[in-house]
Design a protein around this motif. Structure first.
Motif, PDB file in Angstrom:
ATOM      1  N   VAL A 199      51.872  27.050  33.231  1.00 56.30           N
ATOM      2  CA  VAL A 199      52.512  27.662  32.065  1.00 56.30           C
ATOM      3  C   VAL A 199      54.015  27.377  32.072  1.00 56.30           C
ATOM      4  N   PHE A 200      54.646  27.556  33.216  1.00 59.76           N
ATOM      5  CA  PHE A 200      56.099  27.303  33.289  1.00 59.76           C
ATOM      6  C   PHE A 200      56.439  25.869  32.853  1.00 59.76           C
ATOM      7  N   GLU A 201      55.624  24.917  33.277  1.00 65.02           N
ATOM      8  CA  GLU A 201      55.915  23.510  32.924  1.00 65.02           C
ATOM      9  C   GLU A 201      55.953  23.324  31.411  1.00 65.02           C
ATOM     10  N   ARG A 202      55.187  24.156  30.719  1.00 66.68           N
ATOM     11  CA  ARG A 202      55.150  24.073  29.249  1.00 66.68           C
ATOM     12  C   ARG A 202      56.205  24.975  28.603  1.00 66.68           C
ATOM     13  N   TYR A 203      56.490  26.068  29.281  1.00 64.47           N
ATOM     14  CA  TYR A 203      57.385  27.072  28.697  1.00 64.47           C
ATOM     15  C   TYR A 203      58.816  26.561  28.576  1.00 64.47           C
ATOM     16  N   PHE A 204      59.236  25.804  29.591  1.00 68.12           N
ATOM     17  CA  PHE A 204      60.626  25.341  29.591  1.00 68.12           C
ATOM     18  C   PHE A 204      60.726  24.041  28.825  1.00 68.12           C
ATOM     19  N   THR A 205      61.209  24.179  27.603  1.00 68.63           N
ATOM     20  CA  THR A 205      61.195  23.103  26.624  1.00 68.63           C
ATOM     21  C   THR A 205      62.495  23.103  25.853  1.00 68.63           C
ATOM     22  N   GLU A 211      57.393  29.732  18.553  1.00 67.60           N
ATOM     23  CA  GLU A 211      57.039  31.118  18.874  1.00 67.60           C
ATOM     24  C   GLU A 211      55.574  31.271  19.280  1.00 67.60           C
ATOM     25  N   ILE A 212      54.662  30.613  18.566  1.00 66.48           N
ATOM     26  CA  ILE A 212      53.239  30.841  18.868  1.00 66.48           C
ATOM     27  C   ILE A 212      52.908  30.393  20.291  1.00 66.48           C
ATOM     28  N   THR A 213      53.390  29.216  20.703  1.00 68.41           N
ATOM     29  CA  THR A 213      53.071  28.771  22.061  1.00 68.41           C
ATOM     30  C   THR A 213      53.901  29.525  23.107  1.00 68.41           C
ATOM     31  N   ASP A 214      55.129  29.915  22.773  1.00 66.72           N
ATOM     32  CA  ASP A 214      55.873  30.810  23.674  1.00 66.72           C
ATOM     33  C   ASP A 214      55.044  32.058  23.963  1.00 66.72           C
ATOM     34  N   ARG A 215      54.560  32.669  22.897  1.00 71.94           N
ATOM     35  CA  ARG A 215      53.825  33.935  23.058  1.00 71.94           C
ATOM     36  C   ARG A 215      52.520  33.732  23.817  1.00 71.94           C
ATOM     37  N   LEU A 216      51.841  32.613  23.556  1.00 70.45           N
ATOM     38  CA  LEU A 216      50.592  32.340  24.275  1.00 70.45           C
ATOM     39  C   LEU A 216      50.880  32.107  25.761  1.00 70.45           C
ATOM     40  N   CYS A 217      51.954  31.382  26.047  1.00 70.66           N
ATOM     41  CA  CYS A 217      52.372  31.209  27.447  1.00 70.66           C
ATOM     42  C   CYS A 217      52.605  32.566  28.108  1.00 70.66           C
ATOM     43  N   GLU A 218      53.350  33.400  27.419  1.00 75.50           N
ATOM     44  CA  GLU A 218      53.672  34.721  27.974  1.00 75.50           C
ATOM     45  C   GLU A 218      52.412  35.560  28.180  1.00 75.50           C
ATOM     46  N   ALA A 219      51.436  35.393  27.278  1.00 75.05           N
ATOM     47  CA  ALA A 219      50.173  36.134  27.401  1.00 75.05           C
ATOM     48  C   ALA A 219      49.481  35.797  28.721  1.00 75.05           C
ATOM     49  N   VAL A 220      49.468  34.520  29.064  1.00 72.44           N
ATOM     50  CA  VAL A 220      48.832  34.108  30.321  1.00 72.44           C
ATOM     51  C   VAL A 220      49.605  34.675  31.511  1.00 72.44           C
ATOM     52  N   LEU A 221      50.939  34.575  31.460  1.00 72.43           N
ATOM     53  CA  LEU A 221      51.754  35.059  32.585  1.00 72.43           C
ATOM     54  C   LEU A 221      51.600  36.569  32.766  1.00 72.43           C
ATOM     55  N   LEU A 222      51.628  37.317  31.667  1.00 70.89           N
ATOM     56  CA  LEU A 222      51.474  38.775  31.750  1.00 70.89           C
ATOM     57  C   LEU A 222      50.128  39.145  32.371  1.00 70.89           C
ATOM     58  N   ALA A 247      42.201  32.781  32.383  1.00 69.27           N
ATOM     59  CA  ALA A 247      43.630  32.467  32.230  1.00 69.27           C
ATOM     60  C   ALA A 247      43.932  31.076  32.776  1.00 69.27           C
ATOM     61  N   GLY A 248      43.269  30.733  33.881  1.00 70.97           N
ATOM     62  CA  GLY A 248      43.491  29.420  34.490  1.00 70.97           C
ATOM     63  C   GLY A 248      43.082  28.276  33.581  1.00 70.97           C
ATOM     64  N   MET A 249      42.014  28.484  32.823  1.00 72.09           N
ATOM     65  CA  MET A 249      41.605  27.453  31.863  1.00 72.09           C
ATOM     66  C   MET A 249      42.606  27.400  30.709  1.00 72.09           C
ATOM     67  N   VAL A 250      42.922  28.558  30.152  1.00 65.56           N
ATOM     68  CA  VAL A 250      43.840  28.611  29.008  1.00 65.56           C
ATOM     69  C   VAL A 250      45.200  28.006  29.374  1.00 65.56           C
ATOM     70  N   ALA A 251      45.613  28.187  30.631  1.00 70.75           N
ATOM     71  CA  ALA A 251      46.920  27.703  31.064  1.00 70.75           C
ATOM     72  C   ALA A 251      47.025  26.185  31.046  1.00 70.75           C
ATOM     73  N   HIS A 252      45.870  25.501  31.068  1.00 73.55           N
ATOM     74  CA  HIS A 252      45.986  24.064  31.298  1.00 73.55           C
ATOM     75  C   HIS A 252      45.139  23.187  30.365  1.00 73.55           C
ATOM     76  N   ASN A 253      44.430  23.775  29.398  1.00 73.09           N
ATOM     77  CA  ASN A 253      43.736  22.865  28.461  1.00 73.09           C
ATOM     78  C   ASN A 253      44.705  22.429  27.354  1.00 73.09           C
TER      79      ASN A 253
END
Lengths: 389, 389
Positions: A199-205, A211-222, A247-253
């Motif tokens: 998630v971090f690799e995608r979050y830092f952009t 916003e939508i992918t920021d929030r989805l990233c945060e959802a996995v981290l939370l 979460a592990g699948m969502v984090a990387h597909n």
């Protein structure tokens, strides 16, 4: 937001006892001769391998086996698998295990359909054709069960490199959280770290307005922050295991990463650690990510502050956002420590004197860079390694 | 968490100018004779239809056309489409429009491959075979571009019913946010409400321990709360349109709903409104959802409080969670009003005296129920309609 395509055609089968459906799904997706590919001990000892074989037998699907996949899977076994598939007319590879077994299966799948050396794909050639791959996942970590990626280590020089392509997405993946309950705490935590790192690799952009992918990233981290301590406290907590596994699948597909530039330098920097010391990839990431964050934070303090506030629950310091950003990094370190991960070279067992060698092996030379959020030279990477001492 | 399967094999092509790739993707997914299916005016006037046709011509893919889809699409046109597909040997339907055009295309696709009356699928028969469907989406709302669902209205009795099945998932969907910039504010807001409602239907569940999907649901809602007011203020805000458009897909391809019981009674209750008054589905949902929430809230006050705190940013009243839960519902109403949606019968143009007819048409009789979070009888539904007066 950037233009993008998103394609995740894997059929996911999730829940208790689902490994018994392996044969059904192999048949449904057209497998007529299967190579079961796995690591070793635990898959055999736990009886999982037998359950999978029974399932194939019940559907009258013939199979052969190739075990022995190591963590940080090696090219040697891949060459062996490719030869075996050709000789035996295998058209479907069923990986039973974690990211290593799946990544090795993907490499074999690509190589078996390619006349040249399969390593070409790990030097940048896109994979456009491969045998079909299905998976029975036993570790929530790599996300390889839903991704089109594979990472293999070449023994010669211990080069750890990745390949990718839509053809590598598994046609089905069976995710039974019960299978992860026997994992030792350290491996569970390393897997969780890997998930968070994806998630971090995608979050830092540097891409704006995502916003939508920021929030989805945060959802996995939370989710990870809530659930990981629960499975460390009680390895048999099925519900927490289930949340982590999905979460592990969502984090990387790549659902959480579409439409935005991604970074991936920390993965590259870590690969040299796990290649040199053969440590768990997740443990290496626990060491590298906080150091990388500290090093690049000033490039976009507000993004780090956003993570600190939205994910770690920090109070925003509006007068001094940098303080909030730093607090978020500190919270990440504390979290990783609390789940038993190393957060520096010393705890990992890595050595300061190897830093020049690791930097050299990244092959950046004098002018090359890696990463996107901040483009890092070899000198930058060296400083990041030193921040992690 | 419940056991589940998740399969979303649609190839998504997202971003500016992507409609020009329609021909490429039809060919890639094996279409050799296409029916372009659309509504009317705006698709023609904007030049979109011409761009799509050019794209097919460039790939030398022959096509015919069937326009005239209405909002709340009707069975009459579906029968016409089925006949046309059979007569002309169509093997691919390309829907150009919003949820109505796509749902109508799905109905034709299923019916063309079925010897009986296509309406059977809308009375509960699962769809297992269908012509291939691709979409060029023009409204962020229904989520039909990524779902296996279709809703059609039968003129006889104005019955509005849904069908579903994996075979109905589009093989590709083209999402260009620019195409939504010409939508009037009211339709934009109604679409946004529909997206949020798709999340609410999944959020309100009795399944325990579903943190990952809770968080993913909240991610979509938080995005909508940020982005919708921006497009209402400035219809040409591409970035906000893009975030909403992708959120609309994520809200309904079921990624945020797997592993948990879902409700869907509000959709059923609303369908009677839009069937009777031919109002926008999203506008009907804006009226029904707050009333439904108010009616069922006591069934699980903590879940409503969680929504209020995590999504609406309310402060938790730990002494009286019900107050927090109610505050969340109030905030939803205010939000819907602020984007121009009706929130009661009066504003929608619905009539109190029609309530008994609508309840009757739901066909629950004396003992039937609808919904899962709380099983609602006809009497319950009547009270919900009255709460919405």
């Amino acid at each position: 937001m950037n233009n993008f395509t998103f394609y995740s055609p894997t059929y996911f089968v999730f829940g208790k006892d689902t490994e018994k459906e392996a044969g059904h799904y192999v048949k449904r997706f057209g497998g007529s001769k299967v190579l079961i590919h796995y690591g070793g001990g635990s898959v055999v000892r736990s009886g999982l391998l037998d359950r999978v074989k029974n399932s194939l037998q019940q559907e009258s699907v013939p199979f052969i086996e190739l075990g022995g996949v190591q963590p940080n899977p090696r090219s040697g076994l891949v060459y062996q698998g490719i030869e075996l598939c050709r000789k035996e007319g295998v058209d479907f590879i069923l990986a039973v295990g974690g990211g290593s077994a799946i990544d090795s299966a993907k490499a074999i799948a690509a190589g078996a359909r390619y006349e040249g050396d399969f390593w070409d794909f790990y030097e940048g050639k896109p994979v456009t054709d491969a045998l079909k791959v299905g998976t029975v996942l036993t570790i929530a970590a790599a996300g390889s069960e839903g991704s089109g990626d594979s990472v293999i280590t070449k023994e010669e020089g211990m080069l750890k490199r990745g390949a990718g392509g839509e053809a590598l997405r598994p046609v089905f993946s069976i995710l039974n959280p019960e299978l992860t309950q026997t994992l030792p705490a350290y491996q569970t935590a390393a897997g969780a770290t890997d998930i968070m790192a994806h998630v971090f690799e995608r979050y830092f952009t540097n891409t704006k307005e995502v916003e939508i992918t920021d929030r989805l990233c945060e959802a996995v981290l939370l989710t990870m922050i809530k659930e990981v301590p629960r499975v460390i406290a009680d390895p048999n907590n099925y519900e927490a295991r289930a949340n982590i596994m999905w979460a592990g699948m969502v984090a990387h597909n790549n659902l959480v990463g579409v439409g935005r530039d991604q970074d991936w330098s920390s993965h590259g920097i870590e690969h040299e650690l796990s290649a040199l010391y053969d440590v768990a990839h997740g443990a290496g990431l626990a060491v590298i990510f906080p150091a990388w964050m500290t090093y690049v934070m000033k490039h976009d303090v507000n993004r780090f502050a956003q993570l600190a506030v939205r994910v770690w629950g920090c109070q925003m310091n509006f007068m001094n956002p940098e303080e909030t950003a730093l607090e978020g990094i500190e919270r990440l370190k504390q979290f990783l420590s609390s789940i038993g991960m190393p957060i520096n070279f010393r705890e990992l067992g890595a050595k300061e004197e190897d830093i020049p060698l690791m930097v050299e092996k990244l092959g950046l030379g004098e002018t090359g860079t890696m990463g996107n959020f901040v483009k890092l030279t070899g000198k930058d990477v060296e400083q990041i390694y030193r921040l992690a001492l």
